[in-house]
Structure formats: C-alpha cells, structure tokens
Design a protein around this motif. Sequence first.
Motif, mmCIF file in Angstrom:
data_model
loop_
_atom_site.group_PDB
_atom_site.id
_atom_site.type_symbol
_atom_site.label_atom_id
_atom_site.label_comp_id
_atom_site.label_asym_id
_atom_site.label_seq_id
_atom_site.Cartn_x
_atom_site.Cartn_y
_atom_site.Cartn_z
ATOM 1 N N ILE A 1 3.594 4.386 -10.337
ATOM 2 C CA ILE A 1 3.866 2.956 -10.464
ATOM 3 C C ILE A 1 5.195 2.643 -9.794
ATOM 4 C CG2 ILE A 1 4.258 1.055 -12.098
ATOM 5 C CD1 ILE A 1 2.542 2.547 -14.102
ATOM 6 N N GLY A 2 5.254 1.494 -9.149
ATOM 7 C CA GLY A 2 6.500 1.062 -8.541
ATOM 8 C C GLY A 2 6.430 1.014 -7.023
ATOM 9 N N THR A 3 7.485 0.493 -6.443
ATOM 10 C CA THR A 3 7.526 0.273 -4.997
ATOM 11 C C THR A 3 7.414 1.572 -4.206
ATOM 12 O OG1 THR A 3 8.942 -1.660 -5.334
ATOM 13 C CG2 THR A 3 8.886 -0.717 -3.124
ATOM 14 N N THR A 4 8.198 2.579 -4.576
ATOM 15 C CA THR A 4 8.201 3.840 -3.830
ATOM 16 C C THR A 4 6.846 4.532 -3.907
ATOM 17 O OG1 THR A 4 10.554 4.101 -4.342
ATOM 18 C CG2 THR A 4 9.384 6.038 -3.527
ATOM 19 N N ALA A 5 6.248 4.553 -5.102
ATOM 20 C CA ALA A 5 4.950 5.209 -5.277
ATOM 21 C C ALA A 5 3.861 4.513 -4.467
ATOM 22 C CB ALA A 5 4.572 5.225 -6.756
ATOM 23 N N THR A 6 3.983 3.200 -4.298
ATOM 24 C CA THR A 6 2.958 2.431 -3.582
ATOM 25 C C THR A 6 2.941 2.757 -2.099
ATOM 26 O OG1 THR A 6 3.247 0.637 -5.179
ATOM 27 C CG2 THR A 6 2.107 0.088 -3.156
ATOM 28 N N ILE A 7 4.046 3.265 -1.571
ATOM 29 C CA ILE A 7 4.113 3.599 -0.146
ATOM 30 C C ILE A 7 3.065 4.658 0.212
ATOM 31 C CG2 ILE A 7 5.562 4.663 1.638
ATOM 32 C CD1 ILE A 7 7.976 3.333 0.268
#
Length: 220
Positions: A89-95
Amino acid sequence: MSKLWMLVLQSTGQTLSMVLFSTLFSLLMGLPLGILLSVTSGVEQGGIIPKPILNNILGRIVNVLRSFPFIILMILLFPLSRILIGTSIGTTATIVPLSIAAAPFVARVIETALKEVDPGVVQAARAMGSTNWQIVRKVLIPEALPSLVSGVTLTIINLIGYSAMAGAIGGGGLGDLAIRYGYQRFRGDVMVVAVIIILVLVEIIQVIGNKISSHLLAKR
C-alpha cells in the motif's frame, strides 16, 4: 482551506513521483523487449534477425500482460510489491504494478516505431557492413526517435490514468484524494480539483511530447 491545499499539493507530488519512476522502470523493461520483438519478426515485417518462434512466444506474453485490467493486475502483484518494497500500500508500492502494467505497452510502442523505419535505410546500412547491433543503435532507434517520443508521451498519459485508478485501492496520489477526501466525504470541490489537476498534467505532457517529436522530425 490551507489543509486542503496541502493535501492537494501532497497528492500531486505523489502522482508525479509514481508516474516518473514507473515510466523509467517501464522503459527499462519495455525498450529491450520492444527491440527484440521488432528485430525477431519476419523479414517481410522488417525483422533483421528473424526468429519466428521466439517472436511468437514474446508476442503472446506481451498480449496476455496487456489484456489484464490494471486494478486486477495491481491486486495480483500485491505480494511482489510486499517483497520488493516491504508493503503493498502507498505511493512507492504502487510503482511496481504501474511499471509492470506499462512495460508491455511500451514494448508494443517500441516495436511499432522501429517497424516504421524505411527498409531501404536498413539495407544501406547492411551493405556498408554494419552489424545487427549497429543497425539497431545507429539506424533503427535514431530514425524512429520521433515516433518513440510520441509513444513515450502516450505511455506517460496512460500511467497518469493508471495512478488515478490505483488510488481506489490505497495507491495514494490524486486518485486517492478524489476518492477519500472527495467522494467518501461528499466534497465535490475536492473531486473537481483533483480531476482538473489530472487534466492539466495530461495536457502539459501531451504538448511537451508533441513539441519534442515535431522538433526531431524537423531535424531529420
């Protein structure tokens, strides 16, 4: 009101971060794959190293990955994000899912752009004794550069849309802002602001991409 604008700025930064890094990683994965798809295609399609079986296998893999809806692909890649990033979850994981979702699209864009190169230019390079690698590096890629820039522009625009969808399942960014602070809290103004920023980002990227592509065409 100031808190709202801080959230808007933070979410915009998250979206830009996701799009920037996922574009870079998708290019790292998609560029060699696209080149391989192009050079291993049949001679009649402009392939300089025809490998029908390899080309068919790679093409089917790319088609399968491209056919996955992004939301489903993101959920399927939660375990991979958790392994690589430590969280899903989160911005970094979405990359991670953004990059993998865009890579097949990038590969097809690269393949199509390289196939548009005039076969006569390739034949001339071959007659001068150029190796396959030299043809790819000094002929195909430079000649296809305007189309490649247009393709990358389209990829970035698609990633902006994907990043907005990722907000629906904890991806952060403007999509998350529109859903959590706009839709779920009945704040229509927040949703409108998020949508406007996304539209502005898309327009800016498109204008920049068109200018770069036109400049490259003019220099040829």
